[in-house]
Design a protein around this motif. Sequence first.
Motif, short mmCIF file in Angstrom:
data_model
loop_
_atom_site.label_atom_id
_atom_site.label_comp_id
_atom_site.label_asym_id
_atom_site.label_seq_id
_atom_site.Cartn_x
_atom_site.Cartn_y
_atom_site.Cartn_z
N CYS A 203 8.34 -61.13 19.10
CA CYS A 203 7.58 -62.21 19.72
C CYS A 203 7.59 -63.36 18.73
N ASP B 26 -9.93 -65.06 21.60
CA ASP B 26 -9.49 -65.53 22.91
C ASP B 26 -8.01 -65.16 23.09
N PRO B 27 -7.68 -64.26 24.02
CA PRO B 27 -6.29 -63.80 24.15
C PRO B 27 -5.32 -64.87 24.61
N TRP B 28 -5.82 -65.97 25.15
CA TRP B 28 -4.95 -67.04 25.63
C TRP B 28 -4.75 -68.13 24.58
N GLN B 29 -5.66 -68.22 23.61
CA GLN B 29 -5.58 -69.26 22.59
C GLN B 29 -5.18 -68.74 21.22
N THR B 30 -5.43 -67.46 20.96
CA THR B 30 -5.13 -66.88 19.65
C THR B 30 -3.67 -66.46 19.60
N THR B 31 -3.02 -66.80 18.51
CA THR B 31 -1.59 -66.52 18.39
C THR B 31 -1.32 -65.17 17.71
N ALA C 298 -2.22 -62.50 24.71
CA ALA C 298 -2.05 -61.99 26.07
C ALA C 298 -0.56 -61.80 26.39
N ASP C 299 0.26 -62.75 25.95
CA ASP C 299 1.71 -62.65 26.17
C ASP C 299 2.32 -61.52 25.34
N ASP D 63 3.16 -67.17 19.97
CA ASP D 63 2.86 -66.55 21.27
C ASP D 63 1.39 -66.15 21.34
N ALA D 64 0.78 -66.36 22.48
CA ALA D 64 -0.61 -65.94 22.71
C ALA D 64 -0.69 -64.42 22.74
N ARG E 193 1.52 -58.29 27.14
CA ARG E 193 2.37 -58.14 28.32
C ARG E 193 3.78 -57.68 27.93
#
Length: 123
Positions: free
Chosen positions: A14, A61-66, A21-22, A18-19, A25
């Motif tokens: 990755c 935050d899974p969408w903002q944390t890398t 959450a990604d 990348d967030a 996934r």
Amino acid sequence: MQVEEAFHPGTLTCDATDALADVARKMIAERVGALAVLDDDEIIGIISERDLVRAIAEQADPWQTTATAFASHQLETAAVGEDTRDVARRMLDAGVRHLPVKRGPEVVGVISMRDLLAIETWL
């Protein structure tokens, strides 16, 4: 037995940006427990399921944390010609379940504790 006979070729990666959450996934889609974290083409760490659990526990935050925020940056690696028992001991000592595998300077795959257990179980 040598690492070359037991590791999974091909490095699942990755990007450092990348967030989380990604990252989660991708782990699910690839059915793996860890990804190498790249900054450009350089491996700068490894992120595992344990790291994602820690992120959740710390309410990241899974969408903002890398990925780089929770990746392990003290990177151990295994060489393709290394003995699997030596690698298993190092993994146990370090408390890790996955190591990137290198052939010279190039990362060519990953070996997991599960791979090493399979060797001991089936040989």
